[in-house]
Design an enzyme around this catalytic site. Structure first.
Site, PDB file in Angstrom:
ATOM      1  N   HIS A  54       0.814  -1.213   0.000  1.00 28.89           N
ATOM      2  CA  HIS A  54       0.000   0.000   0.000  1.00 28.89           C
ATOM      3  C   HIS A  54       0.851   1.268   0.000  1.00 28.89           C
ATOM      4  O   HIS A  54       0.321   2.369   0.128  1.00 28.89           O
ATOM      5  CB  HIS A  54      -0.937  -0.004   1.206  1.00 28.89           C
ATOM      6  N   HIS A  58      -0.976   2.550  -5.685  1.00 29.11           N
ATOM      7  CA  HIS A  58      -1.252   1.119  -5.574  1.00 29.11           C
ATOM      8  C   HIS A  58      -2.719   0.822  -5.875  1.00 29.11           C
ATOM      9  O   HIS A  58      -3.583   1.694  -5.801  1.00 29.11           O
ATOM     10  CB  HIS A  58      -0.895   0.596  -4.180  1.00 29.11           C
ATOM     11  N   ASP A  60      -5.810  -1.607  -4.652  1.00 26.52           N
ATOM     12  CA  ASP A  60      -6.325  -2.496  -3.604  1.00 26.52           C
ATOM     13  C   ASP A  60      -6.950  -3.737  -4.227  1.00 26.52           C
ATOM     14  O   ASP A  60      -7.597  -3.658  -5.278  1.00 26.52           O
ATOM     15  CB  ASP A  60      -7.409  -1.794  -2.774  1.00 26.52           C
ATOM     16  N   HIS A  64      -8.107  -7.093   0.599  1.00 24.45           N
ATOM     17  CA  HIS A  64      -7.728  -6.053   1.569  1.00 24.45           C
ATOM     18  C   HIS A  64      -8.863  -5.748   2.547  1.00 24.45           C
ATOM     19  O   HIS A  64      -8.617  -5.460   3.722  1.00 24.45           O
ATOM     20  CB  HIS A  64      -7.324  -4.792   0.812  1.00 24.45           C
ATOM     21  N   HIS A 166     -14.985   1.489   1.337  1.00 22.48           N
ATOM     22  CA  HIS A 166     -14.406   0.223   0.883  1.00 22.48           C
ATOM     23  C   HIS A 166     -15.477  -0.873   0.830  1.00 22.48           C
ATOM     24  O   HIS A 166     -15.456  -1.727  -0.065  1.00 22.48           O
ATOM     25  CB  HIS A 166     -13.273  -0.218   1.817  1.00 22.48           C
ATOM     26  N   GLU A 178      -5.127   4.157  -5.116  1.00 22.85           N
ATOM     27  CA  GLU A 178      -4.883   5.148  -4.062  1.00 22.85           C
ATOM     28  C   GLU A 178      -3.457   5.685  -4.172  1.00 22.85           C
ATOM     29  O   GLU A 178      -2.602   5.081  -4.821  1.00 22.85           O
ATOM     30  CB  GLU A 178      -5.126   4.520  -2.686  1.00 22.85           C
TER      31      GLU A 178
END
Length: 215
Positions: A54, A58, A60, A64, A166, A178
């Site tokens: 992270h 990156h 996700d 995660h 999320h 992100e």
């Protein structure tokens, strides 16, 4: 990041990754050591690196935020490449809401990147980072958006325990980028290329995220 001087129409939106790169408190920092150096015992330089996936720009993986979710290496690549729109929502507080982005998202493409800062915070952990309102994520999913990107370390505020945005991403099957750097990128439409590594057991992957001006 600024527009590439030697490649017109290409924007590098990835922060540099090195030992000083910030990480979420408790996450593994970036570390590098040399396992071989050019000299009497070696004809090449070879290093070993360790880091939280992270750190830096990156993607996700569902793993995660979902104990039964897919690892990053199992995801289809299509959401991470293609037409996207950069939208500015500068200094909107803990969560960007629909009213902050409505001016640019009447008919969004499949990928939306949100700029929340005049200058992305790349030199320290930002406790005041801006995330996305869950209702905004839901609305964009309803409009056909497949991927959301942001210039902060998370689509949820740093102190969030519920990770409500999320969880909307999990429910709707969206993909997330992100830690982008959108400082020099005007609002508008581009081609996004931000492919994750094929890490078959990982909860995220570094990406080298770029934008290309549409021809």
């Amino acid at each position: 990041m600024t527009r590439s001087d030697d490649t017109p129409g290409l924007w590098d939106i990835s922060p540099p990754v090195h030992a000083a790169s910030p990480s979420y408190p408790g996450d593994a920092p970036y570390r590098q050591r040399w396992t071989a150096r050019i000299g009497a015992g070696s004809v090449v330089n070879v290093s070993e690196i360790s880091l939280s996936p992270h750190i830096g720009a990156h993607a996700d993986a569902p793993l995660h935020y979902d104990p039964h979710g897919a690892a990053i290496g199992a995801l289809a690549l299509a959401p991470f490449i293609g037409p996207c729109r950069v939208v500015h929502a500068i200094d909107c507080g803990p969560r960007v809401q629909w009213r902050h982005v409505a001016h640019a998202l009447a008919a969004p493409p499949p990928r939306v990147l949100v700029r929340t800062r005049v200058q992305a915070v790349v030199e320290r952990w930002d406790e005041a980072l801006s995330g996305l309102e869950p209702a905004l994520v839901q609305r964009l999913a309803d409009a056909g958006v497949q991927l959301l990107g942001i210039d902060s370390a998370s689509i949820d505020p740093a102190d969030s325990l519920e990770l409500s945005s999320h969880q909307v991403v999990r429910q709707r099957g969206l993909r997330v980028l992100e830690n982008l750097v959108l400082d020099a990128v005007p609002e508008g439409d581009y081609e996004l290329i931000a492919l994750p590594l094929k890490l078959m057991g990982a909860d995220a992957s570094p990406v080298r995220a770029i934008l290309r001006t549409l021809r």
